[in-house]
Design a protein around this motif. Sequence first.
Motif, short mmCIF file in Angstrom:
data_model
loop_
_atom_site.label_atom_id
_atom_site.label_comp_id
_atom_site.label_asym_id
_atom_site.label_seq_id
_atom_site.Cartn_x
_atom_site.Cartn_y
_atom_site.Cartn_z
N ASP A 44 -14.54 -51.78 -21.48
CA ASP A 44 -13.98 -53.01 -22.04
C ASP A 44 -13.75 -54.06 -20.99
OD1 ASP A 44 -14.01 -51.45 -24.19
OD2 ASP A 44 -11.88 -51.63 -24.72
N ASP A 45 -14.04 -53.70 -19.74
CA ASP A 45 -13.89 -54.63 -18.64
C ASP A 45 -12.46 -55.17 -18.54
OD1 ASP A 45 -14.82 -55.96 -16.44
OD2 ASP A 45 -15.32 -57.78 -17.58
N ILE A 46 -11.47 -54.28 -18.61
CA ILE A 46 -10.10 -54.72 -18.41
C ILE A 46 -9.47 -53.90 -17.29
CG2 ILE A 46 -9.58 -55.62 -20.70
CD1 ILE A 46 -8.44 -52.90 -21.41
N PRO A 47 -8.55 -54.48 -16.55
CA PRO A 47 -7.90 -53.73 -15.47
C PRO A 47 -6.84 -52.78 -16.03
CG PRO A 47 -7.04 -55.95 -15.56
CD PRO A 47 -8.11 -55.88 -16.60
N VAL A 48 -6.56 -51.74 -15.28
CA VAL A 48 -5.54 -50.77 -15.67
C VAL A 48 -4.56 -50.59 -14.52
CG1 VAL A 48 -5.11 -48.41 -16.44
CG2 VAL A 48 -7.23 -49.54 -17.10
N LEU A 49 -3.28 -50.72 -14.84
CA LEU A 49 -2.25 -50.48 -13.82
C LEU A 49 -1.49 -49.21 -14.23
CD1 LEU A 49 -0.49 -51.30 -11.42
CD2 LEU A 49 0.79 -52.80 -12.95
N ILE A 50 -1.62 -48.19 -13.40
CA ILE A 50 -1.05 -46.88 -13.76
C ILE A 50 0.05 -46.49 -12.78
CG2 ILE A 50 -1.54 -44.45 -14.15
CD1 ILE A 50 -4.31 -45.02 -14.75
N ASN A 51 1.15 -46.06 -13.34
CA ASN A 51 2.20 -45.41 -12.58
C ASN A 51 1.93 -43.94 -12.59
OD1 ASN A 51 4.22 -46.87 -11.77
ND2 ASN A 51 5.32 -46.85 -13.70
N ILE A 52 1.93 -43.31 -11.50
CA ILE A 52 1.61 -41.88 -11.57
C ILE A 52 2.29 -41.17 -10.42
CG2 ILE A 52 -0.51 -42.07 -10.21
CD1 ILE A 52 -1.73 -40.25 -12.50
N HIS A 53 2.76 -39.96 -10.66
CA HIS A 53 3.36 -39.27 -9.53
C HIS A 53 2.48 -38.17 -8.97
CE1 HIS A 53 4.96 -36.66 -12.76
NE2 HIS A 53 4.72 -35.74 -11.88
N GLU A 54 1.38 -37.83 -9.70
CA GLU A 54 0.46 -36.84 -9.12
C GLU A 54 -0.50 -37.56 -8.18
OE1 GLU A 54 0.76 -36.99 -12.61
OE2 GLU A 54 0.66 -34.95 -13.43
N VAL A 55 -0.31 -37.34 -6.87
CA VAL A 55 -1.10 -38.08 -5.88
C VAL A 55 -2.59 -37.72 -5.99
CG1 VAL A 55 -1.38 -38.55 -3.43
CG2 VAL A 55 0.89 -38.20 -4.37
N ASP A 56 -2.87 -36.45 -6.31
CA ASP A 56 -4.29 -36.06 -6.36
C ASP A 56 -5.02 -36.80 -7.49
OD1 ASP A 56 -2.52 -34.57 -7.94
OD2 ASP A 56 -4.01 -33.00 -8.29
N LEU A 57 -4.34 -36.97 -8.62
CA LEU A 57 -4.96 -37.72 -9.72
C LEU A 57 -5.18 -39.17 -9.31
CD1 LEU A 57 -3.18 -36.48 -12.98
CD2 LEU A 57 -5.51 -36.01 -12.22
N ALA A 58 -4.20 -39.75 -8.62
CA ALA A 58 -4.31 -41.13 -8.18
C ALA A 58 -5.53 -41.28 -7.27
CB ALA A 58 -3.03 -41.56 -7.48
N GLU A 59 -5.65 -40.35 -6.31
CA GLU A 59 -6.78 -40.43 -5.37
C GLU A 59 -8.11 -40.30 -6.08
OE1 GLU A 59 -5.65 -38.74 -1.06
OE2 GLU A 59 -5.36 -37.32 -2.71
N GLU A 60 -8.15 -39.43 -7.11
CA GLU A 60 -9.41 -39.16 -7.78
C GLU A 60 -9.85 -40.32 -8.66
OE1 GLU A 60 -9.35 -35.42 -9.73
OE2 GLU A 60 -11.20 -35.82 -10.85
N TYR A 61 -8.88 -40.95 -9.36
CA TYR A 61 -9.27 -41.91 -10.39
C TYR A 61 -9.10 -43.36 -9.98
CZ TYR A 61 -9.74 -38.13 -13.73
OH TYR A 61 -10.16 -37.01 -14.39
N ALA A 62 -8.21 -43.66 -9.05
CA ALA A 62 -7.89 -45.06 -8.80
C ALA A 62 -8.86 -45.69 -7.82
CB ALA A 62 -6.47 -45.19 -8.29
#
Lengths: 270, 276, 263
Positions: free
Chosen positions: B195-213
């Motif tokens: 959809d070509d929109i930005p996503v701002l995610i709060n997350i506490h699992e660092v591994d997920l953040a590294e993988e997806y962000a």
Amino acid sequence: MATEQPEQRTWRRPTAFYNHYVKWAVYVVITVFLLWSAWNMRISPARIMDGWNAAVGLVEGMVPPEYTTQFKNELLIEGLVESLAMSVIATIVGVIISIPVAFMAAENIAPKPVYWTGRGIITVSRSFHELIIAIIAVKAVGIGALAGVIALSYKTVGFFAKLLAEEIEDIDSGQMEATEATGANRVQTMLFGVIPQVMPRIIGLTIYRWDINIRHSTIVGIVGAGGIGATLLNSFDQYDYDFFLTIIIAIIAIVMVGELISTYIRGRIQ
Amino acid sequence: MLSVTDLQKTYPSGDEALKGVSLDVTGSETVAMIGPSGAGKSTFIRCVNRLTEPTGGSVELDGLEITGLSGKELRNARRDMGMIFQEYNLIERLTVMENVLSGRLGYVSTWDAFRRKFAGDDIERAYEVLDRVGLGGHENNRADELSGGQRQRVGIARAILQRPKILLVDEPTSSLDPESSRAVMDLLTEIAAEDDIPVLINIHEVDLAEEYAGRIVGLRDGQKVFEGGPDDLDETARGQIYRGEEIPEGAGPTGKVAEAGTPGESSQEEGQIRRG
Amino acid sequence: MTDYQTWERRTPRQRIGRYILMLIVLVAAAVSWQLLQINYSYLGTAPTEFMDLINRMYPPNVGYTGEIISPMIETIHIAILGTALAVLMSIPVALIGAENTTPNRFTFVLGKFIISASRSVNVIIWALVFVIIFGSGALAGTLAIAVRSIGFCSKLIAEAIEEIDPGQVEAIQATGANSIEAAIYGIVPQVKPALIGVSTYRWDINVRASTIIGFVGAGGIGVELNTSINFFAWQQVLTILLAILIIVVFSEVVSAYLRRKVR
């Protein structure tokens, strides 16, 4: 909107009834019934006007409440004390009768025929308003506090036995089985496996019912079953509205004090 | 694009949740915001659509200043921001379809909302979105009949139905098991791309953040202490974010770093975080 | 001599506390019993009197059934309309009486006051008051039932409102919905089971109450019952009692069904 594109899907909220026609039919029936009920009240503007005037007259007659005459004060105190005494005795008598009925009406310990008898007693006791019981009791034992005590005790059985039976049905059957497994007989099983589990509830319910019985004891006098109610009805019949208000205020006060005490004690138990 | 400048939030109790945080989110990037509990991550996201009222700074979405808006204008601005919650926040007793369609509430009249009457286009789109999040056929289930992962996907569907300009996602995975967490993160990044929109995610699992962000922002004590790509998030950066360590002189690559809290101040919290 | 170990269930202090409590109960019972000055001869004759009453009641007067149909219907009207009015009026009262929806401190106190004023006066007293105002008849009864029920319904609904999950309301607000829409989607679905439960439960109570307000002239079957008792028409009395029993059990079944239906 949706009609231009035939392939477009529509969505309707699923209904709790069988389908949307049934749903609307139910709504219509309810509305018609309410309208019919309202029509039966014979409400008219004239009646509302009269009512307004009567209400103003009533308030004028009531305020200020009367508290001056010695005679009436004695009447008031006497009635209230009798009401309170009735509530205490009725609660004690009612609870003593209720406990065996509750055990009869608990599905997990009573055999089927006993269970249905217990349930039957509860249903019959719950069905009639305390004033109906009181009026019959007055015919049976005459005007006075005894009729009131009978009526309130009778109502106590339905309330108390029902709630206590539900509590007994919820007990941990493991404790009961463990007691049985030691070779205890039926009564011993009740004493050690059941009663300790429901004891706090019995005390709590007793206090709660006492609270309710105070409320009821103040009105059964309207049909002659003792307590302040008779004085209340008399003052009303004699258009003595300022004394009427005094009595109502006294009743509210005593009911509230009863509720406070009951809430406090029940809070302490839990 | 979302542009946040010097955002501050001080609660009436005197707690400073945000001490001036700036952040830009553009294009279709996924920005993950990490940090210890109480760092102000949720407050930041909630200040963006003003579920929490910021006490200072500015929030701009596509050039529109959000912080001064009220009433109708604020509601119109909120329509452009899809929000996804940690506890899903679905209307548990309504059907999945009603929950998804509630994303259009900013566009329908109150009376139509009461009658559950939505435009045919919206209903068609709701069906499509439900298929897309893998819940086709569940439209008449009540939300409380679904599993956690399914509920979070309903939450995502509700947000997409708004046709938002940005997705604000507040701890989407902390109530989910690892597998559902991945499914939800996959879905979010997929939507951002499609959809070509930005996503701002709060997350506490660092591994997920590294993988997806695509970009990671580290928050500590209401301040931004790290910003950079997933590869920049080394042990030093983690130390700054989670333990409040000073940057050692001449240490390896770190992101663009604002000043961190002094170690003395945060020694007490440090212990708490380790225990947690 | 062997020293046996003794075992006591309670510590001495607990035991003394319990004894004092029991003593208070016993004294209260004794004093109350004394105060009532019950004539024991009545108690002795009561069983005979009671059996005599039952003998005079049985069999119920079947021919009388036709005459009580219309007052019975009026009784149901009073119960339903009174409950409906009460629930309608208790929604705003509940909203101002709930901590999380009340606009300000004053409205909160007002809400609590309405709740406790309505609850502390018995329905029969309310009926007396409304009979003075609107004269005898079903209108007075309906209003008495309604006014008495407002406190009960508002209290329970307010409790339900206080327990809602604010996250659901927030999520709807976040989509850009206005505050009425947020209430329709965020609050109503959460409170609905309580609303239905409270109204059916209160309806149950009101069916019983509407059978007696006729004693003071506020309409319903109570008028007939009072007359029959005053004329010692015991067979009619039994007919009426049976009719009341049927209606009460019926209303209990209906309200239990409705409560099951709404989860």
